[in-house]
Design a protein around this motif. Structure first.
Motif, mmCIF file in Angstrom:
data_model
loop_
_atom_site.group_PDB
_atom_site.id
_atom_site.type_symbol
_atom_site.label_atom_id
_atom_site.label_comp_id
_atom_site.label_asym_id
_atom_site.label_seq_id
_atom_site.Cartn_x
_atom_site.Cartn_y
_atom_site.Cartn_z
ATOM 1 N N LYS A 20 0.878 -1.169 0.000
ATOM 2 C CA LYS A 20 0.000 0.000 0.000
ATOM 3 C C LYS A 20 0.914 1.218 0.000
ATOM 4 O O LYS A 20 1.835 1.294 0.819
ATOM 5 C CB LYS A 20 -0.863 -0.012 1.263
ATOM 6 C CG LYS A 20 -2.111 0.843 1.155
ATOM 7 C CD LYS A 20 -2.941 0.679 2.422
ATOM 8 C CE LYS A 20 -3.471 2.011 2.885
ATOM 9 N NZ LYS A 20 -3.969 1.944 4.238
ATOM 10 N N ASP A 25 2.019 -3.305 3.576
ATOM 11 C CA ASP A 25 0.894 -2.945 4.440
ATOM 12 C C ASP A 25 0.853 -3.906 5.628
ATOM 13 O O ASP A 25 0.570 -5.087 5.473
ATOM 14 C CB ASP A 25 -0.410 -3.022 3.629
ATOM 15 C CG ASP A 25 -1.620 -2.711 4.487
ATOM 16 O OD1 ASP A 25 -1.427 -2.223 5.621
ATOM 17 O OD2 ASP A 25 -2.745 -2.967 4.029
ATOM 18 N N SER A 27 -1.015 -3.342 8.403
ATOM 19 C CA SER A 27 -2.131 -3.027 9.305
ATOM 20 C C SER A 27 -2.854 -4.287 9.776
ATOM 21 O O SER A 27 -3.434 -4.302 10.853
ATOM 22 C CB SER A 27 -3.107 -2.071 8.629
ATOM 23 O OG SER A 27 -3.616 -2.678 7.457
#
Lengths: 273, 610
Positions: A20, A25, A27
């Motif tokens: 991302k 990424d 998250s």
């Protein structure tokens, strides 16, 4: 023997990598203790116990990690395995590189004077394999990397370290204090001889499981919280991530009708012969 | 040792949701009764026990299935690796989670323990029966034993030195326990000579522990016939001085599933040398059934958890397969032979099966968690708040047969649907799901068949405390439906739940009418159906409660938060169950109201002339 073990949390290597904004990424990452660091914790515990009576400690194991508050979870896991205490140096992963980590650990080593620093040979996230070597350099200590055998010799003043190389096992002797990074086979049943556990004792393969008792005990063990500033670390990054890209997807194959056509395509299109 | 691969999967996010959001473990942990455990520790226990289950027990599941147990020279040999796993299990301490700290355990809440038990059972159902029975038998001795009996047996049974069994069934006395013929003949020193044969004894012999402590139901000479004359005896395989106690393994059953669990035919006192002690000493005379029920109740909950555990892993394995397996184009392009093949997850019928399994698995897990929370609250309110204590204990009584029977029936059906999801791949051994299905079938049979559970519910539990337990249960649902009736998303589903609860209430009155009107023989015909109505209503309720919590959380979370999909799943599972399964509760009530007696009236000879 006083041992300092470094541990790092890494995203589950089995999870698919998502990108991302030119970055990985994280998250939704499933964080876990880096496998090689878990081996280092196991090695440290085997060095500081008599396997016939593991409840009585013969030394002290401190686990150290740099990271955000959530890293406590991985530190607790190491404490639950049996480590005695922990230190967390507050930081964000993106503000660290191997050099900052090595200099931070150096400060802690100079403060606490362990006899040995044990580390995983690398972390499964970027497979850097740098911190141990840099740390030994900063400390001016002998180092042995990729250890698969450790034997305490000379009455605890030195270690005989076996390293797997292409031609076999290379044995090195390092005087303590030293930095040792461990490889996979350090958790083999008889990889570690500490002079107290009978030499024919065979541990189960692999790092030990945190027991229920270990988990309950870990709750009461201290985790010291420090900041980089408290250790007077200049957080200047020497390595910057410019961007991260996935390798290009493979193109679909084609069918050829004859050897002639195959040779032709390899020569003229792929230009490999 | 072949096929040592773990296939066990659990959804830890759902476990965390139950523990920390729906059933609020933190509230329980605040009480010092639970030994000062905190939420972070509970999370670690979940993570570590799951790891243990996957790494130590999971790889042995298929090994146990293929190898089975063997009878060699009169002794049972368990499959490769079981001994090592037994030792590791007791070193890790997972079987002492709920054991009192007085005996080296943690005294943890049942709510946490049931989650850990799900992992252990799901990773290897057959293996986990050995330590499960040892723990269950030890808990009976802890409750009813004399101080000497506790001293001799508890520590070794809690910590894996001794195994344990419950010996009820005899060749002619299965569901009819009162027909047991095993005899206990008093000896001058106060002990008894035991003689008789017990069959279908799980873990009746094995090579995992130094000794095995059998709890044997037997009749002392001169005691009344039927269940009222049965007493419970502690009969170790080896006497405490180490000499054999004349307990002989006369045979080993060959079964459809749980091959790794040794199911034994045991002869006690064949040579007149089997000595047993009356559990609890002389006051324990003729108290056997009451004492055994302590074990039966906890074992029944464990069987419900077994059903849930394998169903959950079967579902998650089917889901994983459906994401990867490509077959056929999307229905939108069904006429185009060149359309790309899609993962079968994209096909409507596969999605229906997956959502059906998800709703049942997660709903039953919530039901187990609810039962466990009532157990914990009953313990906390004991001696402090009599009303609360009676309420929670009443819900435990009411929900136990439902968890056992609904959990085990649905567990088997979910496994069957998981096979269907994989198609041919599910029917072959390679994916491990057919083993789940074979293992799961026994759950509806042992620890009291599911019909016995249904009769316990209808004949006993509904009437306890003047019907108060059911009234409180329905009252709790009523509070929920009133509070959520106007919910913008869930409102219509909450209305279906309300009608299902009404159907349960009206059917209860009908059953009462049958009892009072002398139509007793009709009750067994519908008891199973009634239990299913209650199971579906309870699961529908708990799923809707989850969905309402989840929708509230979704309002707080940013649009890209990784947790959103978990909460969305809760909403769809609840609405699916309410719209596709809950209406069946009303249907069943209608069917029941027709009072059809065909199965009673059909002449025996009319079934078939064979």
């Amino acid at each position: 023997m006083k041992i300092l073990v470094t541990v790092k949390r890494v995203p589950d290597p089995e999870q698919k990598i998502k990108l991302k904004d030119d970055r990985i990424d994280l998250s939704a990452a499933n964080w876990q203790l880096n496998q090689f660091d878990e081996y280092a914790v196991e090695a440290a515990l085997r060095l500081t116990e008599d396997a016939r009576n593991p409840a009585t400690r013969l030394g002290e194991v401190t686990v150290v990690s740099l990271g955000p508050a959530e890293v406590q979870q991985q530190l607790r896991a190491a404490l639950a395995m049996g480590a005695d205490k922990a230190v967390r140096v507050d930081s964000r992963d993106e503000d660290l590189d191997a050099d900052i980590v090595a200099r931070t650990v150096e400060k802690l080593v100079r403060r606490d004077s362990p006899d040995l620093v044990l580390m995983g040979k690398l972390a499964a996230d970027n497979e850097g394999n740098e911190v141990g070597q840099r740390l030994a350099g900063y400390l001016g200590w002998p180092q042995a990397t990729f250890a698969s055998i450790i034997e305490v010799v000379e009455g605890g003043k030195a270690l005989l370290v076996g390293r797997e190389v292409d031609a076999g096992v290379e044995m090195k002797k390092v005087r303590l204090p030293a930095v040792v990074t461990v490889d996979l086979r350090i958790v083999a049943p008889q990889a570690i001889k500490n002079g107290r556990t009978p030499p024919d004792h065979a541990y189960p393969e692999g790092p030990r499981y945190a027991s229920l008792k270990g988990i309950m005990a870990a709750k009461k063990k201290p985790i010291e919280e420090l900041t980089l500033a408290q250790l007077a670390i200049q957080p200047t990054l020497r390595v910057r991530t410019v961007s991260v890209r996935l390798p290009p997807p493979r193109k679909a194959g084609i069918k050829v009708s004859s050897v002639q056509e195959l040779v032709d395509k390899l020569h003229n299109e792929a230009k490999v012969i | 040792m072949a096929h040592a691969q773990n296939r066990y999967l659990a959804d830890l996010r759902d476990v965390h949701f139950l523990l920390f959001e729906q059933f609020r473990l933190g509230e329980l942990l605040a009480d010092p009764v639970f030994g000062g455990m905190d939420e972070a520790t509970a999370r670690m226990i979940v993570a570590e026990s799951y790891d243990f289950a996957r790494q130590v027990l999971g790889p042995l599941n298929e090994v146990g299935d293929r190898e089975g147990c063997r009878l060699e020279g009169g002794a049972v040999r368990t499959p490769s690796g079981f001994r090592d796993a037994w030792q590791k299990l007791y070193e890790a301490g997972w079987k002492t989670l709920r054991v009192s700290p007085d005996h080296g355990g943690q005294g943890a809440p049942a709510l946490l323990t049931v989650m850990v038990e799900e992992f252990l059972s799901g990773a290897n159902t057959a293996f986990n029966m050995y330590p499960g029975l040892a723990l269950g038998a030890a808990e009976v001795i802890a409750e009813y034993g004399t101080p000497e009996q506790k001293r001799a047996y508890l520590e070794p049974m809690y910590h894996g030195t001794f195994g344990g069994t419950m010996c009820l069934t005899e060749p002619h006395a299965g569901s009819d326990v009162g027909a047991a013929r095993t005899r206990a003949e008093p000896r001058p020193d106060g002990t008894f000579l035991i003689s008789g044969t017990k069959s279908f004894i799980s873990g009746g012999d094995h090579d995992l522990a130094q000794n095995i402590v059998h709890l044997v139901l037997a009749r002392v000479d001169g005691s009344p016939p039927g269940t009222k004359g049965l007493s419970l005896f502690i009969v170790p395989k080896l006497r405490l001085d180490g000499t054999p106690n004349d307990v002989v393994v006369a045979g080993l059953e060959h079964k459809m599933g749980i091959h790794g669990s040794a199911t034994c035919l045991l002869n006690f006192g064949e040579n007149g040398g089997c000595i047993g002690e009356l559990l609890g000493g002389p006051p324990g005379l003729n108290q056997g059934i009451r004492q055994m029920f302590q074990l039966m109740n906890s074992a029944r909950i464990s069987v419900g958890i077994q059903g849930l555990a394998v169903a959950s892993s079967a579902y998650l394995n089917a889901l994983r397969y459906a994401r990867e397996r490509k077959q056929g184009p999307s229905i939108r392009h069904f006429k185009d032979p060149t359309a790309p093949r899609v993962p079968i997850l994209q096909h409507a019928d596969v999605r229906r099966m997956l959502l059906d399994m998800k709703a049942r698995v997660e709903g039953i897990r919530a039901l187990v968690a609810k039962l466990a929370r009532h157990m914990d609250l009953a313990r906390l309110s004991q001696g402090k708040d009599d009303q609360a204590h009676a309420y929670h204990l009443g819900q435990v009584e009411l929900l136990t047969p439902i968890v056992k029977a609904y959990g085990s029936d649905q567990g088997f059906r979910v496994c069957e649907m998981a096979i269907q999801t994989l198609g041919g791949a599910g029917y072959i051994r390679d994916y491990g799901i057919e083993q789940y299905c074979r293992d799961a079938k026994i759950f509806s049979i042992y620890e009291g068949t599911n019909h016995i559970q249904a009769m316990d519910l209808v004949g006993r539990k509904l009437g306890l405390a003047g019907g108060a337990h059911l009234q409180r249960f329905l009252g709790d649902i009523g509070s929920f439906t009133r509070a959520q009736a106007g919910h913008p998303v869930l409102g219509p589903s909450v209305a279906v739940l309300g009608r299902a609860a009404e159907a349960v209430a009206s059917t209860t009155l009908r059953l009462l009418d049958w009892f009072q009107g002398g139509r007793l023989e009709q009750v067994p015909l519908v008891a199973n159906r009634f239990l299913e109505m209650m199971g579906e209503t309870a699961v529908g309720w708990l799923l809707l409660e989850q969905a309402s919590l989840a929708l509230a959380r979704l309002q707080e979370l940013p649009p890209t938060h990784p947790d959103r999909s978990f909460y969305e799943g809760k909403r769809y599972a609840a609405v699916y169950f309410a719209q596709n399964v809950l209406p069946g509760v009303e249907d069943k009530a209608r069917v029941l109201a027709s009072e059809d007696r065909s199965a009673l009236d059909i002449p025996d000879a009319a079934f078939a002339q064979v």
